[in-house]
Design a protein around this motif. Structure first.
Motif, PDB file in Angstrom:
ATOM      1  N   ILE A   1       0.832  -1.209   0.000  1.00  0.00           N
ATOM      2  CA  ILE A   1       0.000   0.000   0.000  1.00  0.00           C
ATOM      3  C   ILE A   1       0.869   1.262   0.000  1.00  0.00           C
ATOM      4  O   ILE A   1       0.599   2.209  -0.743  1.00  0.00           O
ATOM      5  CB  ILE A   1      -0.981  -0.010   1.206  1.00  0.00           C
ATOM      6  N   VAL A   2       1.937   1.238   0.791  1.00  0.00           N
ATOM      7  CA  VAL A   2       2.853   2.393   0.833  1.00  0.00           C
ATOM      8  C   VAL A   2       3.435   2.656  -0.560  1.00  0.00           C
ATOM      9  O   VAL A   2       3.438   3.787  -1.061  1.00  0.00           O
ATOM     10  CB  VAL A   2       3.997   2.150   1.861  1.00  0.00           C
ATOM     11  N   LYS A   3       3.906   1.568  -1.211  1.00  0.00           N
ATOM     12  CA  LYS A   3       4.523   1.721  -2.532  1.00  0.00           C
ATOM     13  C   LYS A   3       3.513   2.196  -3.577  1.00  0.00           C
ATOM     14  O   LYS A   3       3.788   3.106  -4.369  1.00  0.00           O
ATOM     15  CB  LYS A   3       5.150   0.396  -2.964  1.00  0.00           C
ATOM     16  N   MET A   4       2.353   1.558  -3.579  1.00  0.00           N
ATOM     17  CA  MET A   4       1.339   1.938  -4.570  1.00  0.00           C
ATOM     18  C   MET A   4       0.902   3.391  -4.371  1.00  0.00           C
ATOM     19  O   MET A   4       0.749   4.141  -5.337  1.00  0.00           O
ATOM     20  CB  MET A   4       0.127   1.004  -4.477  1.00  0.00           C
ATOM     21  N   THR A   5       0.716   3.765  -3.117  1.00  0.00           N
ATOM     22  CA  THR A   5       0.261   5.130  -2.827  1.00  0.00           C
ATOM     23  C   THR A   5       1.293   6.159  -3.300  1.00  0.00           C
ATOM     24  O   THR A   5       0.936   7.187  -3.873  1.00  0.00           O
ATOM     25  CB  THR A   5      -0.018   5.291  -1.313  1.00  0.00           C
ATOM     26  N   ALA A   6       2.579   5.840  -3.076  1.00  0.00           N
ATOM     27  CA  ALA A   6       3.643   6.756  -3.496  1.00  0.00           C
ATOM     28  C   ALA A   6       3.637   6.936  -5.018  1.00  0.00           C
ATOM     29  O   ALA A   6       3.773   8.049  -5.526  1.00  0.00           O
ATOM     30  CB  ALA A   6       5.000   6.231  -3.030  1.00  0.00           C
ATOM     31  N   LEU A   7       3.454   5.838  -5.745  1.00  0.00           N
ATOM     32  CA  LEU A   7       3.462   5.933  -7.206  1.00  0.00           C
ATOM     33  C   LEU A   7       2.180   6.584  -7.723  1.00  0.00           C
ATOM     34  O   LEU A   7       2.193   7.342  -8.689  1.00  0.00           O
ATOM     35  CB  LEU A   7       3.675   4.545  -7.824  1.00  0.00           C
ATOM     36  N   LYS A   8       1.075   6.268  -7.082  1.00  0.00           N
ATOM     37  CA  LYS A   8      -0.204   6.876  -7.478  1.00  0.00           C
ATOM     38  C   LYS A   8      -0.169   8.393  -7.311  1.00  0.00           C
ATOM     39  O   LYS A   8      -0.768   9.120  -8.099  1.00  0.00           O
ATOM     40  CB  LYS A   8      -1.342   6.298  -6.644  1.00  0.00           C
ATOM     41  N   ALA A   9       0.541   8.844  -6.289  1.00  0.00           N
ATOM     42  CA  ALA A   9       0.648  10.290  -6.052  1.00  0.00           C
ATOM     43  C   ALA A   9       1.315  10.980  -7.242  1.00  0.00           C
ATOM     44  O   ALA A   9       1.085  12.154  -7.506  1.00  0.00           O
ATOM     45  CB  ALA A   9       1.433  10.550  -4.768  1.00  0.00           C
ATOM     46  N   GLU A  10       2.126  10.234  -7.983  1.00  0.00           N
ATOM     47  CA  GLU A  10       2.779  10.787  -9.182  1.00  0.00           C
ATOM     48  C   GLU A  10       1.944  10.566 -10.439  1.00  0.00           C
ATOM     49  O   GLU A  10       2.347  10.957 -11.530  1.00  0.00           O
ATOM     50  CB  GLU A  10       4.158  10.148  -9.372  1.00  0.00           C
ATOM     51  N   GLY A  11       0.842   9.848 -10.292  1.00  0.00           N
ATOM     52  CA  GLY A  11      -0.042   9.650 -11.439  1.00  0.00           C
ATOM     53  C   GLY A  11      -0.068   8.243 -12.001  1.00  0.00           C
ATOM     54  O   GLY A  11      -0.884   7.914 -12.864  1.00  0.00           O
ATOM     55  N   VAL A  12       0.826   7.382 -11.539  1.00  0.00           N
ATOM     56  CA  VAL A  12       0.910   6.015 -12.073  1.00  0.00           C
ATOM     57  C   VAL A  12      -0.336   5.211 -11.671  1.00  0.00           C
ATOM     58  O   VAL A  12      -0.803   5.310 -10.539  1.00  0.00           O
ATOM     59  CB  VAL A  12       2.180   5.301 -11.541  1.00  0.00           C
ATOM     60  N   GLY A  13      -0.888   4.439 -12.619  1.00  0.00           N
ATOM     61  CA  GLY A  13      -2.086   3.635 -12.362  1.00  0.00           C
ATOM     62  C   GLY A  13      -1.743   2.177 -12.084  1.00  0.00           C
ATOM     63  O   GLY A  13      -0.649   1.707 -12.404  1.00  0.00           O
ATOM     64  N   PHE A  14      -2.692   1.462 -11.481  1.00  0.00           N
ATOM     65  CA  PHE A  14      -2.484   0.043 -11.171  1.00  0.00           C
ATOM     66  C   PHE A  14      -3.673  -0.804 -11.616  1.00  0.00           C
ATOM     67  O   PHE A  14      -4.819  -0.466 -11.329  1.00  0.00           O
ATOM     68  CB  PHE A  14      -2.285  -0.147  -9.665  1.00  0.00           C
TER      69      PHE A  14
END
Ligand code: C2E
Ligand code: MG
Ligand code: MG
Ligand code: MG
Length: 297
Positions: free
Chosen positions: A171-184
């Motif tokens: 969750i920490v990793k996904m949230t950090a990348l999502k904050a930059e716009g990256v989707g999952f």
């Protein structure tokens, strides 16, 4: 002590025996050879990415998935099933995954400079070991930075099996990348046991209906029900949904009836190298999809 020594000798004996078993020895040799080939392949640039279109309900291409291939010097073109498991076991998936990410993002950046391809998104498969690596977030951001690719157009595909071991870290990793716009996206969805509790906690954007479900959707009422349930689940969680492995018009129509409006599959286009990508894609006119003369699979 004597017992222990005896036990150890026996255990060693058993181990040694295994290596004298010619069949077993052949497996060990093949694995060692493949591993050496993998290292060599990385150094000699034998890997390449194929791209397969994602399309909307009108059959317009919205993006693509990058799929790894290996042009092996003796064995020809290999697909991930032939080498990803070993790459994962040996840790070679880390440099290989890094290469995939870099190449995919460079392609994404190149598309964004051409009007016809400017809006395309690109999905990249991430292996469990890459995701678990402490530097994963930093590495993805560095690649985006180096290539100039738009993070909002990059989608990382994870599989359910990855979600179980360390959810907090994930969750920490996904949230950090999502904050930059990256989707999952959650790949191969509907095949494994999955915990809806985890699913709800993860900052996902998309569920991908597994192709084994799509394959039987017209003939197996169980699969039809699963597909419908996934679409409903996605809607209620505010996620997009895409069906993979769509091979016929009938499958596409059946999925559209259940409100799935994004598709990937041979019906729309086979995975193809970047030079041919796009040529394989057009709104299909024949119910069995496109001739696959361009496909090397
Ligand atoms: P995936 O991510 O679920 O990718 C979809 C697979 O389904 C691809 O197989 C694609 O060629 C195939 N496919 C697409 N449409 C159809 C269809 O209509 N019918 C059928 N029968 N198959 C279809 P591929 O390229 O062999 O890749 C297999 C798996 O290997 C991928 O499944 C993914 O899990 C993994 N993979 C691929 N590229 C990478 C990569 O760069 N890194 C990692 N870690 N894994 C990768
Ligand atoms: Mg995938
Ligand atoms: Mg899949
Ligand atoms: Mg089935």
């Amino acid at each position: 002590r004597a017992d222990l020594a005896m036990y150890q000798a026996k255990a060693a004996g058993r181990n040694t025996l295994r290596f004298f078993d010619p069949e077993m020895q052949a497996v060990v040799n093949a694995r060692a050879m493949l591993e050496a080939d993998l290292r060599m392949g990385l150094m000699r640039n034998q890997f390449l990415l194929y791209y397969q279109p994602h399309v909307d309900e009108e059959g317009r291409m919205t993006g693509a998935e990058a799929l790894l291939r290996w042009q092996h010097p003796r064995r020809g073109l290999l697909t991930p099933a032939d080498f990803i498991p070993l790459a994962e076991d040996t840790g070679l998936i880390l440099p290989l995954g890094q290469w995939v990410l870099k190449t995919a993002c460079a392609q994404l950046a190149a598309w964004s400079t051409q009007p016809k391809t400017a809006n395309l998104t690109l999905a990249v498969n991430i292996s469990p070991r890459q995701l678990r690596h402490p530097d994963f977030v930093i590495q993805v951001l560095a690649v985006l930075n180096q290539t100039g690719a738009d993070p909002h157009k990059l989608k990382l595909e994870l599989t359910e099996s990855m979600l179980m071991d360390n959810v907090e870290d994930l969750i920490v990793k996904m949230t950090a990348l999502k904050a930059e716009g990256v989707g999952f996206a959650l790949d191969d969805f509907g095949t494994n046991y999955s915990s809806l509790t985890y699913l709800k906690r993860l900052p996902l954007d998309q569920l991908k209906i597994d192709r084994s479900i799509v394959r039987d959707i017209l003939t197996d009422t169980g699969d039809a029900t699963i597909a419908r349930t996934i679409v409903t689940l996605a809607q209620s969680m505010g996620l997009n949904v895409i069906a993979e492995g769509v091979e016929t018009r009938e499958q596409r129509e059946f999925l559209a009836q259940m409100s799935c409006h994004a598709f990937q599959g041979y019906f729309f286009g086979r995975p193809a190298p970047k030079e041919e990508f796009g040529l394989t894609h057009q709104t299909p006119k024949e119910p069995n999809g496109l001739p696959d003369k361009l496909s090397q699979q």
